[in-house]
Design a protein around this motif. Structure first.
Motif, mmCIF file in Angstrom:
data_model
loop_
_atom_site.group_PDB
_atom_site.id
_atom_site.type_symbol
_atom_site.label_atom_id
_atom_site.label_comp_id
_atom_site.label_asym_id
_atom_site.label_seq_id
_atom_site.Cartn_x
_atom_site.Cartn_y
_atom_site.Cartn_z
ATOM 1 N N ILE A 1 1.195 -7.173 -0.083
ATOM 2 C CA ILE A 1 0.776 -6.524 1.155
ATOM 3 C C ILE A 1 -0.740 -6.656 1.202
ATOM 4 O O ILE A 1 -1.450 -6.087 0.362
ATOM 5 C CB ILE A 1 1.201 -5.050 1.190
ATOM 6 C CG1 ILE A 1 2.734 -4.942 1.186
ATOM 7 C CG2 ILE A 1 0.615 -4.348 2.412
ATOM 8 C CD1 ILE A 1 3.257 -3.515 1.123
ATOM 9 N N ASN B 1 -1.455 -1.931 -7.490
ATOM 10 C CA ASN B 1 -2.487 -1.675 -6.484
ATOM 11 C C ASN B 1 -3.821 -2.307 -6.870
ATOM 12 O O ASN B 1 -4.239 -2.230 -8.021
ATOM 13 C CB ASN B 1 -2.672 -0.157 -6.309
ATOM 14 C CG ASN B 1 -3.711 0.179 -5.272
ATOM 15 O OD1 ASN B 1 -3.830 -0.491 -4.248
ATOM 16 N ND2 ASN B 1 -4.486 1.218 -5.526
ATOM 17 N N ALA C 1 4.803 -0.148 3.286
ATOM 18 C CA ALA C 1 5.259 -0.196 1.891
ATOM 19 C C ALA C 1 6.646 0.421 1.752
ATOM 20 O O ALA C 1 7.502 -0.098 1.018
ATOM 21 C CB ALA C 1 4.257 0.528 0.997
ATOM 22 N N LEU D 1 0.403 4.992 -0.989
ATOM 23 C CA LEU D 1 1.469 4.334 -1.750
ATOM 24 C C LEU D 1 2.310 5.364 -2.506
ATOM 25 O O LEU D 1 3.520 5.189 -2.661
ATOM 26 C CB LEU D 1 0.871 3.312 -2.717
ATOM 27 C CG LEU D 1 0.142 2.136 -2.053
ATOM 28 C CD1 LEU D 1 -0.478 1.232 -3.115
ATOM 29 C CD2 LEU D 1 1.101 1.328 -1.169
ATOM 30 N N ASN E 1 -5.947 2.820 -1.284
ATOM 31 C CA ASN E 1 -4.504 2.773 -1.001
ATOM 32 C C ASN E 1 -3.698 3.853 -1.708
ATOM 33 O O ASN E 1 -2.574 4.181 -1.283
ATOM 34 C CB ASN E 1 -3.921 1.424 -1.449
ATOM 35 C CG ASN E 1 -4.334 0.264 -0.577
ATOM 36 O OD1 ASN E 1 -4.779 0.439 0.550
ATOM 37 N ND2 ASN E 1 -4.184 -0.942 -1.109
ATOM 38 N N VAL F 1 -0.362 -4.821 -3.859
ATOM 39 C CA VAL F 1 -0.885 -4.271 -2.609
ATOM 40 C C VAL F 1 -2.410 -4.259 -2.693
ATOM 41 O O VAL F 1 -2.971 -3.754 -3.666
ATOM 42 C CB VAL F 1 -0.374 -2.837 -2.344
ATOM 43 C CG1 VAL F 1 -0.822 -2.372 -0.959
ATOM 44 C CG2 VAL F 1 1.151 -2.761 -2.455
#
Length: 252
Positions: free
Chosen positions: A68, A118, A99, A127, A123, A29
């Motif tokens: 992502i 990550n 997510a 998450l 984020n 991500v």
């Protein structure tokens, strides 16, 4: 097809690989965010995806999901801010829901273990919420799943930091677009780095508070929070080798 990227597999091979729930899915991500005039907008996507693929190759029992790419809003004191052209962010709610949905979609295929890799500082807590909700939802459905959330920079040791910054480390808070990210990109995607366009700026200094709307004057016009001038592919290799080895050892 022999690939750790599940999107490159045919559906039947993927089904057979994951149906027993013993294959771990790695989900990178990141974010689309400016990283100075010398580098592309996508290091936060490319770096965790690269690390995830190398970890999966070492494991033999992991697959890497498509990343992502859009992350939570860039913050002035960690990413330069959300006002630079090219920085394309989503709300925390959107990232969390996305997510969450992706994890549960993979659960429906039979997957039971996940590692979210990550690559964008902002984020993190969204998450966390997505993972927590997914675990609870699965449990209520009678399914036990496990979600690990990690940020790759947490696997870089002080010894490696001292090696990369022999003249002293200004701290993680100002590494956006600096030596660490630029060095990694020089190693894995040198075609997306132009060192002739580096802007040599001193490490940013911020007040001990945030303000909204953000004040662009807090950030150098280059968008970087420290100078990437001393970045090299060799330093990127040192960083990557340690991250990949330590993550692989932790989750082997």
């Amino acid at each position: 097809m022999n690939s750790v990227k599940l999107a490159e597999m045919d559906w039947m091979s993927y089904r057979d690989r994951v149906k027993d729930g013993e294959c771990t899915i790695l989900l990178p991500v990141g974010a689309i965010e400016q990283h100075g005039p010398h580098m592309s907008l996508n290091p936060d996507v490319l770096i965790p995806e690269h690390i995830a693929c190398r970890v999966a190759e070492r494991s033999g029992n992991m697959l890497v999901a498509p990343p992502i790419a859009y992350g939570y809003k860039s913050q002035v004191k960690s990413g330069g801010g959300n006002f630079f052209p090219g920085t394309t962010c989503v709300s925390g709610r959107s990232l969390e829901e996305y997510a969450y949905d992706v994890i549960l979609a993979y659960v429906a295929h039979g997957n039971r273990e996940f590692i979210v890799v990550n690559g964008h500082f902002e984020n993190s807590m969204f998450l966390v919420e997505a993972a927590d909700r997914a675990v609870k939802h699965a449990r209520l459905s009678g399914v036990a799943i496990k979600v690990v959330l990690l940020s790759y920079w947490d696997f870089i040791s002080e010894a490696t930091i001292e090696k990369v910054f022999p003249e002293g480390f200004s701290g993680w808070a100002v590494e956006h677009g600096g030596v660490l990210e630029t060095s990694i990109m020089l190693k894995i995607h040198p075609d997306q780095v132009d060192m002739s366009r580096v802007v040599d700026v001193p490490p940013a200094e911020f007040p001990p508070y945030d303000v909204f709307p953000p004040d662009p004057s807090w950030v150098a016009s280059s968008g970087t929070l420290s100078s990437p001038a001393k970045a090299t592919a060799e330093k990127g290799e040192w960083i990557l080798e340690e991250c990949i080895e330590r993550i692989s050892r932790t989750f082997s």
